[in-house]
Scaffold this active site. Structure first.
Site, PDB file in Angstrom:
ATOM      1  N   TRP A  11      40.923 101.635  78.458  1.00 12.40           N
ATOM      2  CA  TRP A  11      41.769 102.479  77.673  1.00 12.40           C
ATOM      3  C   TRP A  11      41.256 102.844  76.210  1.00 12.40           C
ATOM      4  O   TRP A  11      41.766 103.844  75.464  1.00 12.40           O
ATOM      5  CB  TRP A  11      42.912 102.097  77.584  1.00 12.40           C
ATOM      6  CG  TRP A  11      43.640 102.222  79.180  1.00 12.40           C
ATOM      7  CD1 TRP A  11      43.297 102.807  80.360  1.00 12.40           C
ATOM      8  CD2 TRP A  11      45.099 101.754  79.729  1.00 12.40           C
ATOM      9  NE1 TRP A  11      44.023 102.822  81.315  1.00 12.40           N
ATOM     10  CE2 TRP A  11      45.121 102.083  81.035  1.00 12.40           C
ATOM     11  CE3 TRP A  11      46.157 101.172  78.991  1.00 12.40           C
ATOM     12  CZ2 TRP A  11      46.241 101.843  81.404  1.00 12.40           C
ATOM     13  CZ3 TRP A  11      47.379 100.796  79.573  1.00 12.40           C
ATOM     14  CH2 TRP A  11      47.345 101.324  80.693  1.00 12.40           C
ATOM     15  N   LYS A  12      40.352 101.983  75.737  1.00  9.25           N
ATOM     16  CA  LYS A  12      40.013 102.022  74.338  1.00  9.25           C
ATOM     17  C   LYS A  12      41.300 102.067  73.469  1.00  9.25           C
ATOM     18  O   LYS A  12      42.141 101.582  73.799  1.00  9.25           O
ATOM     19  CB  LYS A  12      39.069 103.296  74.291  1.00  9.25           C
ATOM     20  CG  LYS A  12      37.973 103.191  75.116  1.00  9.25           C
ATOM     21  CD  LYS A  12      36.796 104.127  74.754  1.00  9.25           C
ATOM     22  CE  LYS A  12      35.617 103.903  75.770  1.00  9.25           C
ATOM     23  NZ  LYS A  12      34.479 104.861  75.484  1.00  9.25           N
ATOM     24  N   HIS A  98      30.713  96.060  73.982  1.00  2.00           N
ATOM     25  CA  HIS A  98      30.674  97.324  74.395  1.00  2.00           C
ATOM     26  C   HIS A  98      29.789  97.810  73.067  1.00  2.00           C
ATOM     27  O   HIS A  98      30.170  97.349  71.995  1.00  2.00           O
ATOM     28  CB  HIS A  98      32.115  97.933  74.347  1.00  2.00           C
ATOM     29  CG  HIS A  98      32.460  99.174  74.972  1.00  2.00           C
ATOM     30  ND1 HIS A  98      32.181 100.280  73.742  1.00  2.00           N
ATOM     31  CD2 HIS A  98      32.475 100.001  75.953  1.00  2.00           C
ATOM     32  CE1 HIS A  98      32.424 101.578  74.704  1.00  2.00           C
ATOM     33  NE2 HIS A  98      32.692 101.277  75.876  1.00  2.00           N
ATOM     34  N   GLU A 100      30.557 100.357  71.445  1.00  7.85           N
ATOM     35  CA  GLU A 100      31.356 100.776  70.267  1.00  7.85           C
ATOM     36  C   GLU A 100      31.731  99.524  69.343  1.00  7.85           C
ATOM     37  O   GLU A 100      31.539  99.704  68.319  1.00  7.85           O
ATOM     38  CB  GLU A 100      32.748 101.585  70.794  1.00  7.85           C
ATOM     39  CG  GLU A 100      32.396 102.818  71.134  1.00  7.85           C
ATOM     40  CD  GLU A 100      33.626 103.274  72.291  1.00  7.85           C
ATOM     41  OE1 GLU A 100      34.562 102.652  72.497  1.00  7.85           O
ATOM     42  OE2 GLU A 100      33.290 104.315  72.940  1.00  7.85           O
ATOM     43  N   GLU A 170      25.686 100.714  80.403  1.00  3.43           N
ATOM     44  CA  GLU A 170      26.266 101.760  79.851  1.00  3.43           C
ATOM     45  C   GLU A 170      25.495 102.474  78.753  1.00  3.43           C
ATOM     46  O   GLU A 170      25.450 101.955  77.741  1.00  3.43           O
ATOM     47  CB  GLU A 170      27.817 101.446  79.036  1.00  3.43           C
ATOM     48  CG  GLU A 170      28.689 101.024  79.971  1.00  3.43           C
ATOM     49  CD  GLU A 170      30.245 101.145  79.473  1.00  3.43           C
ATOM     50  OE1 GLU A 170      30.976 101.699  80.229  1.00  3.43           O
ATOM     51  OE2 GLU A 170      30.602 100.796  78.192  1.00  3.43           O
ATOM     52  N   GLY A 176      31.249 109.072  76.891  1.00  7.27           N
ATOM     53  CA  GLY A 176      32.386 109.908  76.096  1.00  7.27           C
ATOM     54  C   GLY A 176      31.510 111.281  75.994  1.00  7.27           C
ATOM     55  O   GLY A 176      32.035 112.176  75.006  1.00  7.27           O
ATOM     56  N   SER A 216      30.636 108.412  81.122  1.00  7.70           N
ATOM     57  CA  SER A 216      31.001 109.877  81.776  1.00  7.70           C
ATOM     58  C   SER A 216      31.111 109.596  83.329  1.00  7.70           C
ATOM     59  O   SER A 216      30.613 110.502  83.950  1.00  7.70           O
ATOM     60  CB  SER A 216      30.091 110.796  81.302  1.00  7.70           C
ATOM     61  OG  SER A 216      30.033 110.841  79.834  1.00  7.70           O
ATOM     62  N   GLY A 237      35.930 105.090  80.940  1.00  5.01           N
ATOM     63  CA  GLY A 237      36.477 105.316  79.689  1.00  5.01           C
ATOM     64  C   GLY A 237      37.575 106.449  79.975  1.00  5.01           C
ATOM     65  O   GLY A 237      38.521 106.271  80.538  1.00  5.01           O
ATOM     66  N   GLY A 238      37.312 107.639  79.596  1.00  4.56           N
ATOM     67  CA  GLY A 238      38.195 108.816  79.620  1.00  4.56           C
ATOM     68  C   GLY A 238      38.698 109.118  80.619  1.00  4.56           C
ATOM     69  O   GLY A 238      40.013 109.031  80.801  1.00  4.56           O
TER      70      GLY A 238
HETATM   71  P1  PGA Z   1      33.280 107.066  79.074  1.00  2.80           P
HETATM   72  O1  PGA Z   1      33.464 105.720  78.650  1.00  2.80           O
HETATM   73  O2  PGA Z   1      33.767 106.878  80.556  1.00  2.80           O
HETATM   74  O3  PGA Z   1      34.723 107.721  78.497  1.00  2.80           O
HETATM   75  O4  PGA Z   1      32.035 107.875  78.940  1.00  2.80           O
HETATM   76  C1  PGA Z   1      33.019 104.752  79.138  1.00  2.80           C
HETATM   77  C2  PGA Z   1      33.082 103.532  78.257  1.00  2.80           C
HETATM   78  O5  PGA Z   1      32.807 103.625  77.097  1.00  2.80           O
HETATM   79  O6  PGA Z   1      33.216 102.218  78.691  1.00  2.80           O
END
Ligand code: PGA
Length: 256
Positions: A11-12, A98, A100, A170, A176, A216, A237-238
Site C-alpha cells: 500500500w506504500k 524496496h 523506494e 522489481e 508506478g 505495474s 503497488g497501485g
Molecule cells: P506498482 O508498484 O505496482 O505501483 O508499479 C510495485 C511496487 O512498488 O511494489
C-alpha cells in the site's frame, strides 16, 4: 512444484486508518468468497493499520506484513519501528529492499543484510526486493547489479534461514510507471535469479524459492506474467489499493 504462489499488496504511504481497515475487510471478504486456489495473499500496510488488520486476518486467507523495520532490536531510534514490535501485533511479513527505500532513504545492501537478520530473528518473513534502474537495463549491466543485490543482501544466510525469504524482482523502471516488463523480460530475469540461487544454495533451495514480479502489474497483465515458468506471483503497488483489481490479480494464476 512445491513452491508457494503469493500475491502481496504494497500500500506504500496511502490510506488513512479507516480507509485501510475498510479496504482490508473488503479484500478478506472477496478472497474468502472467490479464491479457490491455494495461493497466499499478503497485504503490506503502513504501520498504523497493522494492529487492526492482523485481527481481521485471523482465520482468513490473507496475511499481513509491514513495509520496513529498523535493524536494531530496540533503543533510542526516534521514529523507527523494530521487527519485534511488528511481530507483536501479529504481522508475519516485511518488505525489505524496496527500490523506494534504497533510492529515497539511502538503504544500502549492507544495511539491508542487517534488516534481513532482524526480521528473521523475530520470525518475520522478508519479501526482499531487487531490481535494476533504466540505465542499468539499457547498459546491459543489470544481471551483475541483480547478482550483487542478492549476494550482499542475502547470501550471508544459511539455507534454512534463506528458506524464509520471498524474493521480488522489481525493475525500477517499471514501478508506478505503467511500463511493465514483458513476460519474456521478466521470465529471463527470474530464471537468472533462480540459477544464481542454485549456484549458491543448490537446486532444491532454488526450486522452492518463491520469486515475485513487481512493477505495474495489473489485472490485464497478471495472468501472462504468472504463467511464466519462474514467476510465482506478484508484488502489487497501485493496483493493490483497489479491492477488485487486487483480488482479480490474486485470481490470475492458471488463467493465461
Ligand atoms: P506498482 O508498484 O505496482 O505501483 O508499479 C510495485 C511496487 O512498488 O511494489
Amino acid at each position: 512444484m512445491s513452491r508457494k504462489n503469493i500475491v502481496a499488496g504494497n500500500w506504500k504511504m496511502n490510506l488513512n486508518y479507516e480507509e485501510g481497515v475498510s479496504l482490508f475487510s473488503e479484500i478478506v471478504n472477496m478472497v474468502n468468497d472467490e479464491v479457490v486456489g491455494n495461493q497466499e495473499v499478503v497485504v503490506c500496510s503502513p504501520f498504523i493499520h497493522l494492529n487492526s488488520i492482523t485481527k481481521l486476518s485471523t482465520g482468513n486467507k490473507v496475511s499481513v506484513g509491514a513495509q520496513n523495520i529498523h535493524q536494531a532490536a530496540s533503543g533510542a531510534y526516534t521514529g523507527e519501528i523494530s521487527a519485534a514490535q511488528v511481530k507483536s501485533v501479529g504481522a508475519t511479513y516485511v518488505i525489505l529492499g524496496h527500490s523506494e527505500r534504497r533510492a529515497y532513504f539511502g538503504e544500502t545492501d549492507e544495511l539491508l543484510a542487517q534488516k534481513v537478520d532482524a526480521a528473521l530473528e523475530h520470525q518475520l518473513k522478508p519479501i526482499f526486493c531487487i531490481g535494476e534502474t533504466k540505465e542499468e537495463r539499457e547498459s546491459g549491466s543489470f544481471f551483475a547489479v541483480l547478482q550483487a543485490q542478492l549476494e550482499k543482501g542475502l547470501f550471508h544466510l544459511d539455507a534454512a534461514e534463506f528458506a524464509q525469504v520471498v524474493l521480488a524482482y522489481e525493475p525500477v523502471w517499471a514501478i508506478g510507471t505503467g511500463l511493465t516488463a514483458s513476460p519474456e523480460q521478466a521470465q529471463e530475469v527470474h530464471a537468472f535469479i533462480r540459477a544464481t540461487l542454485a549456484k549458491h544454495y543448490g537446486e532444491d533451495v532454488a526450486e522452492s524459492t518463491t520469486i515475485l514480479y513487481g512493477g505495474s502489474c495489473n489485472p490485464s497483465n497478471a495472468s501472462t506474467l504468472f504463467a511464466q515458468k519462474d514467476i510465482d506471483g506478484g508484488l502489487i503497488g497501485g493496483a493493490s489499493l483497489k479491492s477488485r483489481d487486487f483480488v482479480d490479480i490474486v485470481k490470475a494464476f492458471n488463467q493465461a
